[in-house]
Scaffold this motif. Structure first.
Motif, PDB file in Angstrom:
ATOM      1  N   GLN A 245       0.853  -1.189   0.000  1.00 19.06           N
ATOM      2  CA  GLN A 245       0.000   0.000   0.000  1.00 19.06           C
ATOM      3  C   GLN A 245       0.889   1.238   0.000  1.00 19.06           C
ATOM      4  O   GLN A 245       1.850   1.330   0.759  1.00 19.06           O
ATOM      5  CB  GLN A 245      -0.929   0.002   1.215  1.00 19.06           C
ATOM      6  CG  GLN A 245      -1.895  -1.173   1.267  1.00 19.06           C
ATOM      7  CD  GLN A 245      -2.982  -1.116   0.201  1.00 19.06           C
ATOM      8  OE1 GLN A 245      -3.091  -0.138  -0.554  1.00 19.06           O
ATOM      9  NE2 GLN A 245      -3.788  -2.161   0.128  1.00 19.06           N
ATOM     10  N   GLU A 251      -3.112   2.632   4.711  1.00 20.50           N
ATOM     11  CA  GLU A 251      -3.165   1.199   5.015  1.00 20.50           C
ATOM     12  C   GLU A 251      -3.702   0.968   6.418  1.00 20.50           C
ATOM     13  O   GLU A 251      -4.527   0.073   6.641  1.00 20.50           O
ATOM     14  CB  GLU A 251      -1.773   0.583   4.885  1.00 20.50           C
ATOM     15  CG  GLU A 251      -1.713  -0.895   5.244  1.00 20.50           C
ATOM     16  CD  GLU A 251      -0.282  -1.404   5.235  1.00 20.50           C
ATOM     17  OE1 GLU A 251       0.176  -1.828   4.160  1.00 20.50           O
ATOM     18  OE2 GLU A 251       0.370  -1.365   6.298  1.00 20.50           O
ATOM     19  N   MET A 254      -7.493   1.468   6.446  1.00 18.72           N
ATOM     20  CA  MET A 254      -8.161   0.331   5.817  1.00 18.72           C
ATOM     21  C   MET A 254      -8.155  -0.875   6.740  1.00 18.72           C
ATOM     22  O   MET A 254      -9.180  -1.558   6.912  1.00 18.72           O
ATOM     23  CB  MET A 254      -7.483  -0.004   4.492  1.00 18.72           C
ATOM     24  CG  MET A 254      -7.721   1.011   3.405  1.00 18.72           C
ATOM     25  SD  MET A 254      -7.053   0.497   1.811  1.00 18.72           S
ATOM     26  CE  MET A 254      -5.346   1.001   1.978  1.00 18.72           C
ATOM     27  N   ASP A 340      -8.793  -8.027  -1.313  1.00 16.09           N
ATOM     28  CA  ASP A 340      -8.186  -6.783  -1.809  1.00 16.09           C
ATOM     29  C   ASP A 340      -7.500  -7.084  -3.133  1.00 16.09           C
ATOM     30  O   ASP A 340      -6.279  -7.229  -3.203  1.00 16.09           O
ATOM     31  CB  ASP A 340      -7.181  -6.241  -0.781  1.00 16.09           C
ATOM     32  CG  ASP A 340      -6.564  -4.917  -1.218  1.00 16.09           C
ATOM     33  OD1 ASP A 340      -7.063  -4.306  -2.180  1.00 16.09           O
ATOM     34  OD2 ASP A 340      -5.571  -4.504  -0.592  1.00 16.09           O
ATOM     35  N   VAL A 364     -12.010  -4.502  -0.279  1.00 16.60           N
ATOM     36  CA  VAL A 364     -11.082  -3.376  -0.417  1.00 16.60           C
ATOM     37  C   VAL A 364     -10.755  -3.232  -1.898  1.00 16.60           C
ATOM     38  O   VAL A 364     -10.481  -4.229  -2.578  1.00 16.60           O
ATOM     39  CB  VAL A 364      -9.798  -3.611   0.399  1.00 16.60           C
ATOM     40  CG1 VAL A 364      -8.866  -2.406   0.296  1.00 16.60           C
ATOM     41  CG2 VAL A 364     -10.133  -3.908   1.853  1.00 16.60           C
ATOM     42  N   SER A 365     -10.778  -2.002  -2.413  1.00 16.34           N
ATOM     43  CA  SER A 365     -10.600  -1.822  -3.851  1.00 16.34           C
ATOM     44  C   SER A 365      -9.980  -0.472  -4.170  1.00 16.34           C
ATOM     45  O   SER A 365     -10.198   0.508  -3.466  1.00 16.34           O
ATOM     46  CB  SER A 365     -11.953  -1.927  -4.561  1.00 16.34           C
ATOM     47  OG  SER A 365     -11.846  -1.613  -5.941  1.00 16.34           O
ATOM     48  N   GLU A 401      -9.196   4.874  -3.231  1.00 19.60           N
ATOM     49  CA  GLU A 401      -9.317   3.569  -2.578  1.00 19.60           C
ATOM     50  C   GLU A 401     -10.658   3.533  -1.849  1.00 19.60           C
ATOM     51  O   GLU A 401     -11.245   4.583  -1.538  1.00 19.60           O
ATOM     52  CB  GLU A 401      -8.177   3.394  -1.572  1.00 19.60           C
ATOM     53  CG  GLU A 401      -7.875   1.975  -1.197  1.00 19.60           C
ATOM     54  CD  GLU A 401      -6.871   1.317  -2.120  1.00 19.60           C
ATOM     55  OE1 GLU A 401      -6.879   0.076  -2.189  1.00 19.60           O
ATOM     56  OE2 GLU A 401      -6.078   2.035  -2.760  1.00 19.60           O
ATOM     57  N   VAL A 403     -13.148   0.983   1.094  1.00 14.64           N
ATOM     58  CA  VAL A 403     -13.429  -0.209   1.897  1.00 14.64           C
ATOM     59  C   VAL A 403     -14.935  -0.321   2.043  1.00 14.64           C
ATOM     60  O   VAL A 403     -15.587   0.610   2.546  1.00 14.64           O
ATOM     61  CB  VAL A 403     -12.763  -0.132   3.288  1.00 14.64           C
ATOM     62  CG1 VAL A 403     -13.143  -1.359   4.122  1.00 14.64           C
ATOM     63  CG2 VAL A 403     -11.246  -0.029   3.159  1.00 14.64           C
TER      64      VAL A 403
END
Length: 413
Positions: A245, A251, A254, A340, A364-365, A401, A403
């Motif tokens: 990340q 990170e 997330m 992810d 997670v994307s 990003e 979540v």
């Protein structure tokens, strides 16, 4: 041809968009509401002058902005920028018929990116090191970078020197530079065949200048100190050039969202686990089975677990989840799942999750479009989407990003 254009909105890549009788025209570094004079070529244009600037326009913090292709939106006021990123997620979900609670975008601070990919090329005059100009292979030789951590910025001259030592080609090549607890980890790709003389010179330079590791096309040339990153309280030695990340604080956000959602789970499945950013944090409270296609990353995860203390059982499995997703019958052995995937998403895997009885899922994307597609599959399979949190990990870029947290009642057997 020069023409006056009124900017109607921001496009998906952060360009201003002007609506004309011939269709939309994309103009980089402009903002909604602005009147600009632009040199137009088909559906793209270059702003020559801002005749009526937006009240949301601010001074960019970097001297290379508009030349360097690394950032698209340094000229947009912070809150408007964060709202725009959230809107990207809102629109992607609405396109799939998904209504959800979407939080405000978690911001990313300047000087926080610990991993950057730089382009390098030797010219007749000098060595260039920096980022490509937007829509071009031309390298902008940078002297500063407000997205990167200070340890990388202050080492730009060192990085240029090591690139010069490794260079054995007239073509551009790349340096993936990661700031770790042990120093900079430099992975060079495409610099040409490495000769013995260059090998020795790189080794001497890295040791003298305090670099943790230098690799060329995957081969370790020198490793004075093993590069280490922390996933929670667990130290891990990531493979050279491996996925990490980009921003440690992003990170952590997330991971906290995922951990809170899966707090009741006793057995967790971590899909596309990488080197263990989620696995090793989740293992503080649950048994975790980590599945990943990259053997080197999985080995790093396993080593981190074995040298850590106070963790519950962690098992690993090397598996290409695109070719062989975990089937729903296998999934039913777990109380929670986190996945992810790369930008392509996890369509086939989500089909299996949707068929399963797993009660808690965290998605997670880094791609709103594929996330929306995958969430639609899960919702149609009986999951309820509880929340979505956008996270700005790639500062001043069009990327966001996210979540997403989902639940499903477990069926009685």
């Amino acid at each position: 041809m020069t023409t006056r254009l009124r900017i109607a909105r921001l496009g998906a890549q952060g360009d201003g968009v002007a609506d004309t009788t011939e269709g939309p025209v994309f103009i980089p570094f402009t903002l909604p509401g602005e009147l600009v004079t632009a040199a137009r070529q088909k559906d793209r244009a270059t702003a020559m002058a801002i005749l009526e600037p937006s009240p949301l326009r601010v001074d960019p913090p970097c001297r290379h902005f508009t030349e360097c292709g690394g950032c698209a939106l340094q000229h947009l006021e912070t809150q408007a920028y964060l709202d725009w990123k959230r809107d990207k997620l809102v629109h992607a979900l609405k396109a799939r018929g998904i209504e959800a609670e979407i939080s405000a975008t978690v911001p990313c601070l300047p000087h926080s990116r610990r991993r950057v990919v730089l382009s390098a090329r030797r010219t007749e005059a000098r060595m260039l090191l920096g980022y490509n100009r937007a829509l071009s292979h031309h390298i902008i030789d940078i002297e500063e970078c407000p997205i990167a951590v200070p340890e990388i910025v202050s080492a730009l001259s060192k990085l240029k020197a090591v690139a010069s030592l490794a260079c054995n080609t007239a073509q551009p090549f790349h340096l993936t530079v990661t700031h770790t607890a042990s120093g900079l980890d430099v992975a060079i790709q495409g610099s040409g065949k490495i000769e013995e003389k260059a090998r020795m010179a790189i080794s001497d330079f890295a040791i003298r200048e305090g670099l943790a590791r230098v690799t060329v096309d995957g081969e370790i040339i020198v490793e004075p100190k093993k590069p280490m990153v922390l996933f929670g309280d667990v130290a891990v030695e990531p493979p050279s050039g491996a996925f990490l990340q980009a921003v440690a604080s992003a990170e952590a956000v997330m991971a906290q969202l995922v951990s809170d959602h899966l707090r009741r789970a006793k057995k967790v499945l971590d899909l596309f686990a990488g080197s263990g950013a989620f696995t090793l944090r989740l293992a503080a409270k649950a048994e975790v089975h980590a599945v990943e296609g990259d053997g080197a990353a999985l080995a790093a995860l396993d080593r981190g677990f074995r040298f850590a203390s106070g963790l519950k059982r962690v098992t690993t499995e090397k598996r290409d989840l695109f070719r062989r997703p975990v089937r729903f019958k296998e999934l039913n052995a777990f109380d929670g799942v986190v996945f992810d995937p790369p930008r392509a998403g996890a369509e086939d895997q989500c089909v299996q999750i949707a068929k399963s009885d797993v009660p808690l899922v965290a998605a997670v994307s880094c791609n709103p479009a594929t996330l929306a597609r995958d969430l639609r599959i899960l919702i149609d399979g009986g999951y309820t989407l509880k929340s979505v949190t956008p996270i700005d990990q790639f500062l001043w870029s069009p990327h966001v990003e996210a979540v997403a947290l989902l639940e499903k009642p477990r069926r009685r057997r």
